[in-house]
Design a protein around this motif. Structure first.
Motif, PDB file in Angstrom:
ATOM      1  N   MET A 122       0.842  -1.179   0.000  1.00 45.69           N
ATOM      2  CA  MET A 122       0.000   0.000   0.000  1.00 45.69           C
ATOM      3  C   MET A 122       0.886   1.241   0.000  1.00 45.69           C
ATOM      4  O   MET A 122       1.854   1.322   0.726  1.00 45.69           O
ATOM      5  CB  MET A 122      -0.894  -0.002   1.250  1.00 45.69           C
ATOM      6  N   SER A 123       0.542   2.184  -0.820  1.00 44.08           N
ATOM      7  CA  SER A 123       1.283   3.443  -0.898  1.00 44.08           C
ATOM      8  C   SER A 123       0.345   4.577  -0.511  1.00 44.08           C
ATOM      9  O   SER A 123      -0.625   4.855  -1.216  1.00 44.08           O
ATOM     10  CB  SER A 123       1.812   3.660  -2.315  1.00 44.08           C
ATOM     11  N   GLU A 129       0.240   8.635   0.650  1.00 43.04           N
ATOM     12  CA  GLU A 129       0.958   9.904   0.734  1.00 43.04           C
ATOM     13  C   GLU A 129      -0.049  11.016   0.984  1.00 43.04           C
ATOM     14  O   GLU A 129      -1.166  10.963   0.475  1.00 43.04           O
ATOM     15  CB  GLU A 129       1.697  10.214  -0.569  1.00 43.04           C
TER      16      GLU A 129
END
Length: 129
Positions: free
Chosen positions: A1-2, A4
């Protein structure tokens, strides 16, 4: 999972003046209006989207991780503007900077009472003062 952080909304009585205040101190630029917002984009792509607000504004905290050289430049602009600054978020150590985690940091208020912070080391990355 990314995951930001992409943007956050910053309430202001005068969105243009407030965005310009931050951009000038941090050495950034404001972007053209986007809908009701005046964006200020940091070097990692996060935007602070200034939005006009009426009435009382609840102060928020915004911290900016900067290099040592950028700290010097920003701190010089804070002092040149005659702004009060503090070594702590509670505004007890006036006109001081801190050496938290082996770096440097300071806090200052924007025109809407938001508590702005510049720091050269992330919290927990070294020894505290």
């Amino acid at each position: 999972m990314s995951v930001e952080l992409n943007h956050t909304i910053v309430a202001a009585h005068d969105k243009k003046a407030s965005a310009q205040f931050l951009a000038d101190l941090l050495g950034l630029e404001t972007s053209p209006p986007f809908g009701p917002f005046i964006p200020v984009t940091t070097h990692n792509g996060v935007t602070l989207d200034y939005l006009e607000a009426e009435g009382e504004i609840t102060p928020q905290h915004y911290a900016f991780l900067v290099s040592e050289a950028d700290f010097d430049a920003i701190f010089a602009r804070i002092r040149a503007a005659g702004l009060t600054y503090w070594a702590d978020p509670y505004h007890r150590r006036v006109n001081e900077i801190n050496a938290n985690d082996g770096g440097r940091g300071t806090y200052f208020d924007d025109p809407n009472g938001h508590n702005m912070e510049i720091l050269t080391r992330p919290y927990g990355s070294g020894s505290a003062d």
